[in-house]
Design a protein around this motif. Sequence first.
Motif, short mmCIF file in Angstrom:
data_model
loop_
_atom_site.label_atom_id
_atom_site.label_comp_id
_atom_site.label_asym_id
_atom_site.label_seq_id
_atom_site.Cartn_x
_atom_site.Cartn_y
_atom_site.Cartn_z
N SER A 16 26.54 -26.11 23.03
CA SER A 16 26.21 -26.72 21.73
C SER A 16 27.34 -27.62 21.24
O SER A 16 27.09 -28.73 20.75
CB SER A 16 25.90 -25.64 20.71
OG SER A 16 27.02 -24.79 20.50
N VAL A 17 28.59 -27.18 21.40
CA VAL A 17 29.69 -28.02 20.94
C VAL A 17 29.91 -29.21 21.87
O VAL A 17 30.28 -30.30 21.42
CB VAL A 17 31.00 -27.20 20.78
CG1 VAL A 17 30.88 -26.23 19.62
CG2 VAL A 17 31.36 -26.47 22.05
N LEU B 145 32.97 -21.52 15.65
CA LEU B 145 33.09 -22.16 16.96
C LEU B 145 33.50 -21.15 18.03
O LEU B 145 34.10 -20.12 17.73
CB LEU B 145 34.13 -23.28 16.88
CG LEU B 145 33.83 -24.38 15.87
CD1 LEU B 145 35.00 -25.34 15.77
CD2 LEU B 145 32.56 -25.13 16.24
N PRO B 146 33.21 -21.46 19.29
CA PRO B 146 33.64 -20.57 20.38
C PRO B 146 35.15 -20.58 20.53
O PRO B 146 35.82 -21.53 20.10
CB PRO B 146 32.94 -21.14 21.61
CG PRO B 146 32.63 -22.57 21.26
CD PRO B 146 32.40 -22.59 19.78
N LEU C 151 39.80 -25.62 21.89
CA LEU C 151 38.48 -26.22 22.05
C LEU C 151 38.49 -27.74 22.08
O LEU C 151 37.88 -28.36 22.96
CB LEU C 151 37.55 -25.73 20.94
CG LEU C 151 36.11 -26.22 20.98
CD1 LEU C 151 35.41 -25.80 22.27
CD2 LEU C 151 35.34 -25.72 19.76
N ALA C 152 39.19 -28.37 21.14
CA ALA C 152 39.18 -29.83 21.07
C ALA C 152 39.81 -30.45 22.32
O ALA C 152 39.32 -31.46 22.82
CB ALA C 152 39.92 -30.30 19.82
N ALA C 153 40.86 -29.84 22.81
CA ALA C 153 41.51 -30.35 24.03
C ALA C 153 40.56 -30.25 25.22
O ALA C 153 40.48 -31.16 26.05
CB ALA C 153 42.79 -29.58 24.31
N ALA D 203 44.40 -13.25 18.34
CA ALA D 203 44.48 -12.91 16.92
C ALA D 203 45.21 -14.00 16.15
O ALA D 203 46.21 -14.54 16.62
CB ALA D 203 45.19 -11.57 16.75
N GLN D 204 44.70 -14.34 14.99
CA GLN D 204 45.36 -15.26 14.06
C GLN D 204 45.66 -16.62 14.67
O GLN D 204 46.64 -17.27 14.33
CB GLN D 204 46.65 -14.64 13.53
CG GLN D 204 46.45 -13.33 12.82
CD GLN D 204 47.74 -12.71 12.31
OE1 GLN D 204 48.81 -13.25 12.52
NE2 GLN D 204 47.63 -11.58 11.64
N ALA D 205 44.80 -17.05 15.57
CA ALA D 205 45.08 -18.32 16.24
C ALA D 205 44.60 -19.52 15.44
O ALA D 205 45.17 -20.60 15.52
CB ALA D 205 44.41 -18.33 17.61
N GLY D 206 43.55 -19.36 14.65
CA GLY D 206 42.96 -20.49 13.96
C GLY D 206 42.04 -21.27 14.89
O GLY D 206 42.04 -21.08 16.10
N GLY D 207 41.24 -22.14 14.31
CA GLY D 207 40.38 -23.00 15.09
C GLY D 207 39.00 -22.47 15.38
O GLY D 207 38.20 -23.14 16.03
N ARG D 208 38.67 -21.27 14.90
CA ARG D 208 37.32 -20.74 15.12
C ARG D 208 36.36 -21.20 14.04
O ARG D 208 35.15 -21.24 14.24
CB ARG D 208 37.34 -19.20 15.16
CG ARG D 208 38.09 -18.59 16.32
CD ARG D 208 37.48 -18.95 17.64
NE ARG D 208 36.08 -18.63 17.75
CZ ARG D 208 35.60 -17.43 18.07
NH1 ARG D 208 36.43 -16.44 18.32
NH2 ARG D 208 34.31 -17.23 18.18
N GLN D 209 36.89 -21.54 12.86
CA GLN D 209 36.06 -22.04 11.77
C GLN D 209 36.91 -22.92 10.86
O GLN D 209 38.10 -22.66 10.67
CB GLN D 209 35.45 -20.88 10.98
CG GLN D 209 34.36 -21.30 10.00
CD GLN D 209 33.65 -20.11 9.38
OE1 GLN D 209 34.28 -19.09 9.11
NE2 GLN D 209 32.35 -20.24 9.15
#
Length: 279
Positions: A272-273, A219-220, A97-99, A118-124
Amino acid sequence: MPVSRRLASIALAAACCVAAGTATTTAKAGDGAVNVLVVKEHGVGSAAQAQPLIDKLIAVVAKQNGWTASAGKYLTSREAAETQIHSIDPHYGIMSLAAFLALGPKHKLDVIGQAEVAQAGGRQYHIISKTQADLAGCKGKTLASDHADDRKFIDKVIGAGKFSLADFTLVETKRPVQTLKKVTSGEAECALIDDAQLAELGKIEGGAAVKSIWASEKLPPMVVVAFPSAPAAERKAFQSSLGKICAGDGKATCREAGLSAFKTASAADYASVTAAYDK
C-alpha cells in the motif's frame, strides 16, 4: 532532547545493526563477507556511541547464521547509502521506510523482514497546533517540520491526498525538539511531527497546550531487505532466523538495545505504501 530519548535512539542504531555479523567495520566487496547496510534517517546518536550494544547483538546473529566474516555500516542518509552500495556490495539492509521506498526500485531490493524497535518514530505522523482545531485550519499558515527534506514521501505517503507541503508556509527545522519549540513558542502555527516527537511533546515547556489535530494512517515498520548479491541459500537461512534474534540468549540483549522484534515479511506488507509513493 531528554537523555532518555537520546539513549533510546542510540540503542535503535545498535538494534538495527544487529544483522551486521561478526565485525564492526565494513568489509570490502568481493571478500566473501556478509555486509549489511543500516539506513536510519532522522535518527539520533552515532554508530560509534552504539558500538557496545552492537557487539552484543552481533554475536547472537553471527552464531545463528554461521557467518564467519560479516560487517555492518550504520548510515543516516540515503545519499550515504548509495555510496556504500557501490563500494561494499551489501547482501542485506535494514532501512527506515522512506529510504526503502526511494532506494528499492533502483537497487532491486527484496523485502524479507521487518524490524520493530522501541521509541524509533516514523510509524505515524501528526500535525499539531495550539491555536488551530483541525487540518483545514493549518492550511495556508506556517508549518514547522524536520521531515520536510523528503517532499515526495510526505506528500504521497503521509499526506495521502489530504494535504501536501505546498498547502502551508513551510518552516524547515533541523532537530526534532526544535520543531516542537517552534509551535510552543508561537513561531509556527502548526507542525508536522512523528510519533516519537509527539511522545516528547508533553515533556517540554508549553507542550501541554499543543494538541494533535490530525494523524496519518499507521505505517509499517523499518524494512529488512535482501540485495541481489545475497546468495539464495544464505538469504533463506537469514530470513528464517529473524524471529529468533530476540529469543533465548538474545532476549536480554534486544531489550537492552530497545529492540522489540525482528520478523519475516514480504513485499505484500509494504504494497500500500509502495503504491502510494509510486503514484
